[in-house]
Structure formats: C-alpha cells, structure tokens
Write a protein that holds these residues in place. Structure first.
Motif: not given
Length: 242
Positions: A128-133, A135-158
């Motif tokens: 997810x971090x790779x995919x978000x990065x 998407x940031x390269x191609x300036x697709x920031x909203x979708x990058x934010x979505x990937x990071x939010x999922x990654x954050x949820x998984x990391x804190x939950x576990x």
C-alpha cells in the motif's frame, strides 16, 4: 587404481533412480533451482540506485528487469507465491525509477493481491505504501491518501509500530506535496515519536538481555568456584583419612 565395487554399485543405483524418476518431478526440481538463481542475479542489479553514471544505471535496470522476469516465470510455474511477490516488488521499484508509472503500479497491485490472499498484514501495508508513493508521483493525491489511511488502520490495529512510522512518513510527504504543512508537521512528529519509542524499547530489551547474561555468568562462576572448593575439601579429607 581400481574403484571399489561398492562405490560403483552405489553410483549406478543413484543414476538408475534419477532416470527412473517421473519427468514431472525432474521438471519441478529444475523450476525450483532456476527461480532463485535468476532472482539472486536480479538482486545483484537492484543496486542501480547507487550508480551515478546514467548509462550504466540504465544497463543495470534493464538487466534487473530481464532476470526478474526470468525468475518470475519459474516462480509462477512452481506456484511459489512468495517468490512471485518478491519479483513483483522488484519490477515495481525499477519501473517507478524509470517513471513508467502504469507498469510500476500494476506490479505493486499484484504484490498487494498476493499479500491479501495470504493474510500477510505487513505485506499489505508495504505494498500500500508503494502504491501510494506511485500515486503521489502522478499527483493522484486523493487515492494516495486512501491507500495511506488503510495502511494506517492496519498498522495501528495490529500494533505494528515500525509500519506505522513508515506510514506517518508517507503522510508527511503527501501533506507537504498538497501544501498542507500543518498536517505534514503533525505526521512527521508522530513518525519521530514512534521511532524514538522503538529505539528506547530496543535499548531496554538489549540492556535486560545483557543483565541476564551477566547474571548467568556470575552464577556460573559462583557454582564453578563452589564445586572446585567442595572437590578440594573432599580430596584433602580423603587424603587425610588414608
């Protein structure tokens, strides 16, 4: 020099078993051997980012792709999902370096799919971090934010602190790219706080381990000295009784 009959017999028996083995077995063995060899060769070229000469760097990237593709082929035939995921990660990284973002994202998504199928949370977060990065390269920031939010949820939950630290760093990068500097500062401070906590925890674990080892050595010396003293006492008593 004559070769002992026993050795000849063992050799011939081994050869006969090899040729008697089913073709499928030999084929699978070949796949299993070729895949890691090609993968190892590819990994040798994955250090292209340490090369300053652009022509040489491109040559390394080309060979990294070539040998990773060969490894991918044999990992696929051997149905080795871990090997496949490693290949997908390498290909995504090289294509991103070459600004071939469509290919980079596609391979990162394949890696993510394997991690999800295996229930590998760390692998899901990493991809997810790779995919978000990308998407940031191609300036697709909203979708990058979505990937990071999922990654954050998984990391804190576990309770994956190191993964959360990496996620927070990506948040900081994203917020700075979108001129949201206040949130970027918060994310960066959270990243630093987590890293500091990890460092303190690791230092405490190391100190406890050293203390335990020292206590063990002290006990060992104590019992050794006592045993020697007891042995000497018994020895001299025996001598005195003679």
């Amino acid at each position: 020099m004559k070769i002992p009959v026993t050795i000849v017999a063992i050799f011939l028996l081994g050869i006969s078993k090899l040729f008697a083995a089913p073709l499928d077995t030999l084929s699978i063995t070949g796949k299993l051997l070729k895949a890691p060899i090609y993968s190892q060769i590819a990994n040798g070229y994955m250090h292209y980012d340490t090369i300053t000469d652009e022509d040489k760097k491109l040559a390394y990237q080309t060979k990294a792709i070539k040998y990773t593709m060969l490894a991918l082929h044999y990992f696929s035939r051997a149905k080795d999902s871990i090997g496949l995921r490693g290949c997908f990660n390498n290909l995504s990284r090289v294509y991103r370096s070459q600004k071939e973002y469509s290919q980079a994202k596609w391979f990162a998504l394949q890696s993510n799919a394997i991690s999800r199928a295996k229930g590998d949370v760390s692998g899901i977060i990493s991809s997810l971090l790779d995919i978000a990065s990308i998407k940031m390269d191609i300036k697709d920031y909203p979708l990058a934010l979505s990937d990071l939010n999922e990654a954050l949820k998984l990391s804190t939950k576990n309770h994956l602190n190191r993964a959360e630290s990496a996620v927070q760093l990506r948040f900081a990068i994203l917020y700075n790219l979108t001129d949201n500097y206040d949130k970027g500062d918060v994310a960066l401070k959270r990243h630093d706080f987590i890293n500091d906590s990890i460092r303190k925890h690791d230092e405490a674990v190391l100190a406890a381990r050293i203390k335990a080892e020292e206590a063990f050595e002290n006990k060992k010396k104590f019992y050794t000295a006592n045993n020697e003293k007891l042995y000497n006492n018994l020895y001299f008593k025996r001598i005195a009784s003679l």
